[in-house]
Write a protein that holds these residues in place. Structure first.
Motif, PDB file in Angstrom:
ATOM      1  N   PRO A  36      18.560   5.038 -43.284  1.00 16.28           N
ATOM      2  CA  PRO A  36      19.537   3.941 -43.428  1.00 16.28           C
ATOM      3  C   PRO A  36      20.343   3.697 -42.150  1.00 16.28           C
ATOM      4  O   PRO A  36      21.494   3.314 -42.202  1.00 16.28           O
ATOM      5  CB  PRO A  36      20.436   4.454 -44.552  1.00 16.28           C
ATOM      6  CG  PRO A  36      20.403   5.939 -44.394  1.00 16.28           C
ATOM      7  CD  PRO A  36      19.070   6.310 -43.802  1.00 16.28           C
ATOM      8  N   PHE A  37      19.760   3.994 -40.979  1.00 15.94           N
ATOM      9  CA  PHE A  37      20.449   3.762 -39.700  1.00 15.94           C
ATOM     10  C   PHE A  37      19.356   3.652 -38.637  1.00 15.94           C
ATOM     11  O   PHE A  37      18.198   3.957 -38.900  1.00 15.94           O
ATOM     12  CB  PHE A  37      21.368   4.948 -39.353  1.00 15.94           C
ATOM     13  CG  PHE A  37      20.628   6.250 -39.190  1.00 15.94           C
ATOM     14  CD1 PHE A  37      20.090   6.626 -37.955  1.00 15.94           C
ATOM     15  CD2 PHE A  37      20.403   7.091 -40.286  1.00 15.94           C
ATOM     16  CE1 PHE A  37      19.380   7.816 -37.813  1.00 15.94           C
ATOM     17  CE2 PHE A  37      19.682   8.279 -40.148  1.00 15.94           C
ATOM     18  CZ  PHE A  37      19.176   8.639 -38.908  1.00 15.94           C
ATOM     19  N   GLY A  38      19.723   3.273 -37.408  1.00 15.82           N
ATOM     20  CA  GLY A  38      18.718   3.342 -36.347  1.00 15.82           C
ATOM     21  C   GLY A  38      18.907   2.328 -35.248  1.00 15.82           C
ATOM     22  O   GLY A  38      19.090   1.139 -35.509  1.00 15.82           O
ATOM     23  N   ASP A  39      18.879   2.823 -34.003  1.00 12.81           N
ATOM     24  CA  ASP A  39      18.967   2.004 -32.799  1.00 12.81           C
ATOM     25  C   ASP A  39      17.675   2.174 -32.001  1.00 12.81           C
ATOM     26  O   ASP A  39      16.925   3.128 -32.209  1.00 12.81           O
ATOM     27  CB  ASP A  39      20.134   2.479 -31.922  1.00 12.81           C
ATOM     28  CG  ASP A  39      21.499   2.215 -32.567  1.00 12.81           C
ATOM     29  OD1 ASP A  39      21.540   1.646 -33.679  1.00 12.81           O
ATOM     30  OD2 ASP A  39      22.510   2.590 -31.942  1.00 12.81           O
ATOM     31  N   ILE A  40      17.470   1.286 -31.032  1.00 13.54           N
ATOM     32  CA  ILE A  40      16.288   1.385 -30.171  1.00 13.54           C
ATOM     33  C   ILE A  40      16.671   2.108 -28.875  1.00 13.54           C
ATOM     34  O   ILE A  40      17.661   1.755 -28.222  1.00 13.54           O
ATOM     35  CB  ILE A  40      15.722  -0.010 -29.845  1.00 13.54           C
ATOM     36  CG1 ILE A  40      15.299  -0.725 -31.134  1.00 13.54           C
ATOM     37  CG2 ILE A  40      14.551   0.099 -28.880  1.00 13.54           C
ATOM     38  CD1 ILE A  40      14.781  -2.145 -30.918  1.00 13.54           C
ATOM     39  N   PHE A  41      15.890   3.123 -28.521  1.00 12.59           N
ATOM     40  CA  PHE A  41      16.097   3.890 -27.285  1.00 12.59           C
ATOM     41  C   PHE A  41      14.872   3.724 -26.373  1.00 12.59           C
ATOM     42  O   PHE A  41      13.782   3.369 -26.833  1.00 12.59           O
ATOM     43  CB  PHE A  41      16.290   5.373 -27.599  1.00 12.59           C
ATOM     44  CG  PHE A  41      17.612   5.688 -28.255  1.00 12.59           C
ATOM     45  CD1 PHE A  41      18.671   6.199 -27.526  1.00 12.59           C
ATOM     46  CD2 PHE A  41      17.798   5.458 -29.621  1.00 12.59           C
ATOM     47  CE1 PHE A  41      19.887   6.481 -28.125  1.00 12.59           C
ATOM     48  CE2 PHE A  41      19.020   5.740 -30.238  1.00 12.59           C
ATOM     49  CZ  PHE A  41      20.068   6.252 -29.482  1.00 12.59           C
ATOM     50  N   LEU A  42      15.080   4.025 -25.086  1.00 16.66           N
ATOM     51  CA  LEU A  42      13.997   3.965 -24.093  1.00 16.66           C
ATOM     52  C   LEU A  42      13.811   5.355 -23.492  1.00 16.66           C
ATOM     53  O   LEU A  42      14.795   6.021 -23.161  1.00 16.66           O
ATOM     54  CB  LEU A  42      14.392   2.979 -22.985  1.00 16.66           C
ATOM     55  CG  LEU A  42      13.434   2.860 -21.797  1.00 16.66           C
ATOM     56  CD1 LEU A  42      12.188   2.091 -22.193  1.00 16.66           C
ATOM     57  CD2 LEU A  42      14.125   2.145 -20.633  1.00 16.66           C
ATOM     58  N   SER A  43      12.551   5.787 -23.351  1.00 11.90           N
ATOM     59  CA  SER A  43      12.257   7.064 -22.699  1.00 11.90           C
ATOM     60  C   SER A  43      11.167   6.841 -21.664  1.00 11.90           C
ATOM     61  O   SER A  43      10.339   5.939 -21.826  1.00 11.90           O
ATOM     62  CB  SER A  43      11.778   8.098 -23.727  1.00 11.90           C
ATOM     63  OG  SER A  43      12.699   8.201 -24.787  1.00 11.90           O
ATOM     64  N   GLU A  44      11.168   7.666 -20.626  1.00 15.04           N
ATOM     65  CA  GLU A  44      10.179   7.511 -19.552  1.00 15.04           C
ATOM     66  C   GLU A  44       9.374   8.793 -19.379  1.00 15.04           C
ATOM     67  O   GLU A  44       9.869   9.885 -19.681  1.00 15.04           O
ATOM     68  CB  GLU A  44      10.889   7.221 -18.231  1.00 15.04           C
ATOM     69  CG  GLU A  44      11.600   5.898 -18.204  1.00 15.04           C
ATOM     70  CD  GLU A  44      12.241   5.632 -16.848  1.00 15.04           C
ATOM     71  OE1 GLU A  44      11.854   6.286 -15.854  1.00 15.04           O
ATOM     72  OE2 GLU A  44      13.140   4.787 -16.807  1.00 15.04           O
ATOM     73  N   SER A  45       8.150   8.628 -18.874  1.00 11.83           N
ATOM     74  CA  SER A  45       7.313   9.799 -18.613  1.00 11.83           C
ATOM     75  C   SER A  45       6.400   9.536 -17.422  1.00 11.83           C
ATOM     76  O   SER A  45       5.789   8.475 -17.332  1.00 11.83           O
ATOM     77  CB  SER A  45       6.452  10.113 -19.838  1.00 11.83           C
ATOM     78  OG  SER A  45       5.508  11.122 -19.519  1.00 11.83           O
ATOM     79  N   PRO A  46       6.259  10.513 -16.533  1.00  9.16           N
ATOM     80  CA  PRO A  46       5.329  10.329 -15.416  1.00  9.16           C
ATOM     81  C   PRO A  46       3.873  10.581 -15.821  1.00  9.16           C
ATOM     82  O   PRO A  46       2.951  10.165 -15.133  1.00  9.16           O
ATOM     83  CB  PRO A  46       5.790  11.376 -14.396  1.00  9.16           C
ATOM     84  CG  PRO A  46       6.442  12.439 -15.228  1.00  9.16           C
ATOM     85  CD  PRO A  46       7.026  11.757 -16.431  1.00  9.16           C
ATOM     86  N   ASP A  47       3.663  11.282 -16.956  1.00  9.43           N
ATOM     87  CA  ASP A  47       2.325  11.793 -17.267  1.00  9.43           C
ATOM     88  C   ASP A  47       1.948  11.705 -18.749  1.00  9.43           C
ATOM     89  O   ASP A  47       0.918  12.236 -19.150  1.00  9.43           O
ATOM     90  CB  ASP A  47       2.238  13.255 -16.829  1.00  9.43           C
ATOM     91  CG  ASP A  47       3.393  14.064 -17.423  1.00  9.43           C
ATOM     92  OD1 ASP A  47       4.112  13.538 -18.306  1.00  9.43           O
ATOM     93  OD2 ASP A  47       3.590  15.212 -16.997  1.00  9.43           O
TER      94      ASP A  47
END
Ligand code: BMA
Length: 339
Positions: free
Chosen positions: A182-193
């Motif tokens: 019943p909740f939730g935001d959008i996040f961004l994550s990065e990865s080199p591999d």
């Protein structure tokens, strides 16, 4: 000449219908023959919805959430010449590890399909001590190799960007609980591999607009445009009678996509038709993919309808960009770079 450009290939054979006269509200219109995938589409599969497609060869290929008749969802492969009529493989997609050993998840749902360089990636939700994100890659749609699970539980919604940004893969996701969050935001994550994920940033949260006041989540893979990443996402309202899922639109900064440049205060599509309002879970429009033609600016949005069907809607790049910008309300929480 369009006021905006989008990156991508020309897809002259993409599904398309002209905008109907008298359209009010957002410039998004449904395919008149919706739903494009109906009930019991494959032996042992009761419903296909929340699925993702891409242009492939002379036609289209996709990964489909197939709810089996025992209630457990898996991912199925489908092919189409026109992006509208689909044929499905009866066997669910068989995932293996790098050694070729069986690596099937216990269940898999809400797949996305995104090409980055010469590889297609499938991202989905699965069990990893609770709901979490799974990933696999393929180069030929015959062998599907599991990658590391990008995140700890719980997370049920992830969308890869179609190119690296500053040399890193970029993934939107929505951390959650293991249930009907019943909740939730959008996040961004990065990865080199595609193994180690970090530099996590908050992108945007639920808003005070009623249609997205409970939670939001990434939808289709962002489309690269001259003005920023065009994101179709889902926004959820919690009514006295259950959740309602609508499609929203935002434009994220090209270089730093955690910064929201524009965010449309109105929904772009909300449940109105019988196949969106009536089904296994009523009142759901859940976008998972687009097919877009960089030559004409045409965009086809594929969305799950009522957890029972696949629907198709259309828009046009210039009109949707203008509409989102005109109706944009960006809050401080969506722009703070230190978030
Ligand atoms: C979400 C996901 C989606 C589903 C939606 C509505 O939490 O599970 O797969 O379409 O709920 O039931």
């Amino acid at each position: 000449m369009s006021r905006y450009q989008m990156t991508g290939e020309a897809v002259p054979g993409m599904p398309w219908q002209e905008r109907p006269a008298g359209l009010s509200g957002a410039p998004v219109w449904r395919y008149t023959e919706n739903p494009v995938i109906g009930r019991n589409p494959v032996k042992g599969v009761a419903r296909i919805f929340n699925s993702a497609v891409v242009p492939y060869g002379d036609g289209f290929i996709g990964v489909f959430r197939g709810e089996q008749t025992n209630g457990i969802p898996y991912i199925y492969l489908g092919r189409s010449g026109d992006g509208i009529h689909w044929s499905f493989e009866e066997e669910k997609i068989h995932f293996t590890d790098r050694e070729g050993k069986d690596a099937m998840p216990a269940y898999a749902y809400d797949p996305r399909l995104v090409k980055v360089e010469d590889t297609w990636y499938i991202i989905w939700c699965q069990d990893f001590y609770g709901a979490a994100i799974g990933m696999a890659e393929t180069k030929d749609f015959k062998t599907f190799t599991r990658l590391e699970n990008p995140f700890l539980p719980f997370n049920r919604n992830a969308v890869l960007f179609p190119r690296k940004i500053h040399g890193n893969y970029a993934l939107l996701s929505r951390p959650s609980d293991s249930g009907h969050t019943p909740f939730g935001d959008i996040f961004l994550s990065e990865s080199p591999d595609l193994i180690y994920w970090g530099r996590h940033r908050h992108v945007m949260g639920k808003s005070s607009e009623w249609w997205e006041s409970l939670k939001i989540g990434g939808g289709a893979a962002p489309i690269e445009t001259s003005e920023g990443w065009l994101l179709f996402y889902h926004g959820v309202s919690g009514t006295c009678n259950g959740y309602v899922y609508s499609i929203g639109g935002a434009i994220l900064d090209l270089d730093e996509p955690s910064i929201v440049k524009y965010r449309c205060e109105t929904y772009l599509l909300t449940p109105e038709e019988w196949y969106e309002e009536r089904g296994f879970v009523p009142n759901v429009c859940f976008p998972c993919a687009t097919i877009h033609d960089a030559a004409t600016g045409r965009i086809a949005i594929y969305y799950g309808a009522a957890d029972s069907y696949v629907g198709l809607a259309f828009t046009e790049l210039s009109d949707i960009m203008d509409y989102i910008k005109k109706h944009s309300v960006v809050r401080d929480a969506d722009t703070d770079p230190g978030k």
